[in-house]
Write a protein that holds these residues in place. Sequence first.
Motif, mmCIF file in Angstrom:
data_model
loop_
_atom_site.group_PDB
_atom_site.id
_atom_site.type_symbol
_atom_site.label_atom_id
_atom_site.label_comp_id
_atom_site.label_asym_id
_atom_site.label_seq_id
_atom_site.Cartn_x
_atom_site.Cartn_y
_atom_site.Cartn_z
ATOM 1 N N ASP A 277 -50.525 -13.329 5.870
ATOM 2 C CA ASP A 277 -51.401 -13.268 7.315
ATOM 3 C C ASP A 277 -52.928 -12.843 6.654
ATOM 4 O OD1 ASP A 277 -53.135 -12.259 9.174
ATOM 5 O OD2 ASP A 277 -51.599 -10.997 9.943
ATOM 6 N N PRO A 278 -53.685 -14.250 6.768
ATOM 7 C CA PRO A 278 -55.151 -14.066 6.296
ATOM 8 C C PRO A 278 -55.863 -12.993 6.583
ATOM 9 C CG PRO A 278 -54.362 -16.391 7.003
ATOM 10 C CD PRO A 278 -53.534 -15.483 7.585
ATOM 11 N N ILE A 279 -55.872 -12.590 8.003
ATOM 12 C CA ILE A 279 -56.669 -11.572 8.359
ATOM 13 C C ILE A 279 -56.445 -10.352 7.774
ATOM 14 C CG2 ILE A 279 -57.325 -10.092 10.474
ATOM 15 C CD1 ILE A 279 -57.126 -12.888 12.125
ATOM 16 N N ARG A 301 -71.636 -5.541 11.087
ATOM 17 C CA ARG A 301 -71.808 -6.710 12.218
ATOM 18 C C ARG A 301 -71.885 -8.087 11.901
ATOM 19 N NH1 ARG A 301 -77.142 -6.704 16.052
ATOM 20 N NH2 ARG A 301 -76.664 -8.489 17.426
ATOM 21 N N VAL A 302 -72.323 -8.363 10.760
ATOM 22 C CA VAL A 302 -72.151 -9.632 10.106
ATOM 23 C C VAL A 302 -70.763 -10.093 9.185
ATOM 24 C CG1 VAL A 302 -74.576 -9.712 10.105
ATOM 25 C CG2 VAL A 302 -73.682 -9.458 7.929
ATOM 26 N N ILE A 303 -70.011 -9.288 9.044
ATOM 27 C CA ILE A 303 -68.732 -9.715 8.440
ATOM 28 C C ILE A 303 -68.037 -10.819 8.905
ATOM 29 C CG2 ILE A 303 -66.532 -8.626 7.501
ATOM 30 C CD1 ILE A 303 -68.769 -7.483 5.899
ATOM 31 N N PHE A 304 -67.780 -10.709 9.974
ATOM 32 C CA PHE A 304 -66.851 -11.740 10.904
ATOM 33 C C PHE A 304 -67.545 -13.260 10.542
ATOM 34 C CE2 PHE A 304 -65.978 -14.461 14.517
ATOM 35 C CZ PHE A 304 -64.541 -14.531 14.341
ATOM 36 N N HIS A 305 -68.624 -13.189 11.152
ATOM 37 C CA HIS A 305 -69.406 -14.496 11.004
ATOM 38 C C HIS A 305 -69.634 -14.978 9.645
ATOM 39 C CE1 HIS A 305 -70.247 -13.450 15.255
ATOM 40 N NE2 HIS A 305 -70.093 -14.873 15.507
ATOM 41 N N GLU A 351 -64.229 -12.576 17.632
ATOM 42 C CA GLU A 351 -64.567 -11.877 16.718
ATOM 43 C C GLU A 351 -64.215 -10.319 17.165
ATOM 44 O OE1 GLU A 351 -69.287 -9.882 15.900
ATOM 45 O OE2 GLU A 351 -68.812 -11.472 17.246
ATOM 46 N N ARG A 352 -63.883 -9.911 18.396
ATOM 47 C CA ARG A 352 -63.577 -8.624 18.883
ATOM 48 C C ARG A 352 -62.043 -8.300 18.192
ATOM 49 N NH1 ARG A 352 -63.698 -6.837 24.957
ATOM 50 N NH2 ARG A 352 -65.923 -6.889 24.487
ATOM 51 N N GLU A 353 -61.221 -9.157 18.160
ATOM 52 C CA GLU A 353 -59.878 -8.999 17.723
ATOM 53 C C GLU A 353 -59.627 -8.715 16.212
ATOM 54 O OE1 GLU A 353 -55.379 -10.611 17.842
ATOM 55 O OE2 GLU A 353 -56.753 -11.332 19.476
ATOM 56 N N VAL A 354 -60.439 -9.695 15.581
ATOM 57 C CA VAL A 354 -60.281 -9.774 14.023
ATOM 58 C C VAL A 354 -61.150 -8.360 13.638
ATOM 59 C CG1 VAL A 354 -61.314 -10.780 12.137
ATOM 60 C CG2 VAL A 354 -60.287 -12.194 13.927
ATOM 61 N N THR A 355 -62.168 -8.216 14.195
ATOM 62 C CA THR A 355 -62.969 -7.058 13.651
ATOM 63 C C THR A 355 -62.197 -5.514 14.037
ATOM 64 O OG1 THR A 355 -64.399 -6.852 15.590
ATOM 65 C CG2 THR A 355 -65.554 -7.930 13.845
#
Length: 362
Positions: A277-279, A301-305, A351-355
């Motif tokens: 699982d990469p995430i 806040r910038v980790i996902f992007h 973004e919401r689910e991953v963060t």
Amino acid sequence: MAITNTVRQIVKNLYNLDSVELKMLGGTLDKNFWLKDTTSGEEYILRIIYEPHFPGIAPLVDDMTEYLHSHGFQVPCLIPTNASGKRSIQTILEETGTDSQHLVQLCKFMHGKTLAETSLSVDDCHVVAEDLGFLLGRLNKCLQAYDGPNGSVSDFRQADNFTVWQTTNVMKLKKYAKLIDDVNMHEIIVDFFHKFEENISPILSQLRLGFAHGDFNDGNILLIAGTYSNEIGSKSSSVLEKYGIIDFADCFYGPTVFELTTCMAYVMSLAQRNALDPIRLAGKTLNGFQEYVTLSPTERRVIFHGTMARCVTSYIMSLRALHQGLHLDKPTQGHFASWPDILALLHNKGEREVTECWGLSP
């Protein structure tokens, strides 16, 4: 081969190495060679650097690696030439038949192999992902006290015209989206550019600045021979003993959080190539990093992007290289094959689910 004859002449003239074995290593633009002095048995790495920006940051590379070495990190330190310089500009005959000038430098060979070259078990992948977070956290924390050559940062700020590989410059790659033939992937990447410009570009100036390696990926992290067995998972060794860090040619002064997101992107690639699982695996790297460094709200806040940005950058730059007729080395081919699935995963989950999975939700 003409280049090997040139290398033999260079090391003889610059370093008094009269008789060497040599082997050409991977590299898309730079030429890298393993050398062994047949008289002393000493082993070296010679780099012929093709990047035009490199001369400007050479003092930073020298000073930073010496600083890190003095703080216990296993990093390559340059061997002076006969003229006592750290590197030399040499005229080299290109494959096209034209002469051009390039920087040449030599350092001692660090025994081991890169993570990109290492076969890892599932258990190994989990340990390595966390270890990379620990290692990068310690590197980041150490460099917070580093003030650059002669205490100057102004000469080494991340220049906008410097390199598109740095995440703050990712929007410069938008024009290359036309190279993407796959309709779905094109839509995903265009959507990424829109969201980065809308959500991240306005807050870049709020990010903490510092010195960073600039390309913290599995091709630049070395498993040091003798510090691990078949079980990389042994935690008896410090990460500073188990791993070396090489290739500081992209080091910079800028937002250090993007060093973390670069690392997380390549951990996701490692996971994808090993059917993990990469995430969740990238989350281990993030957690390891946070053992040493506390992220600010803006950095979180910038980790996902930022992670997605590195995937996009590597994917597009590989496409550009292929369109230019360049060959991708084996590790880069593996990354290139993994990026579409990772980008689709991040895009579809959002973004919401991953963060939330990464523990970054407000």
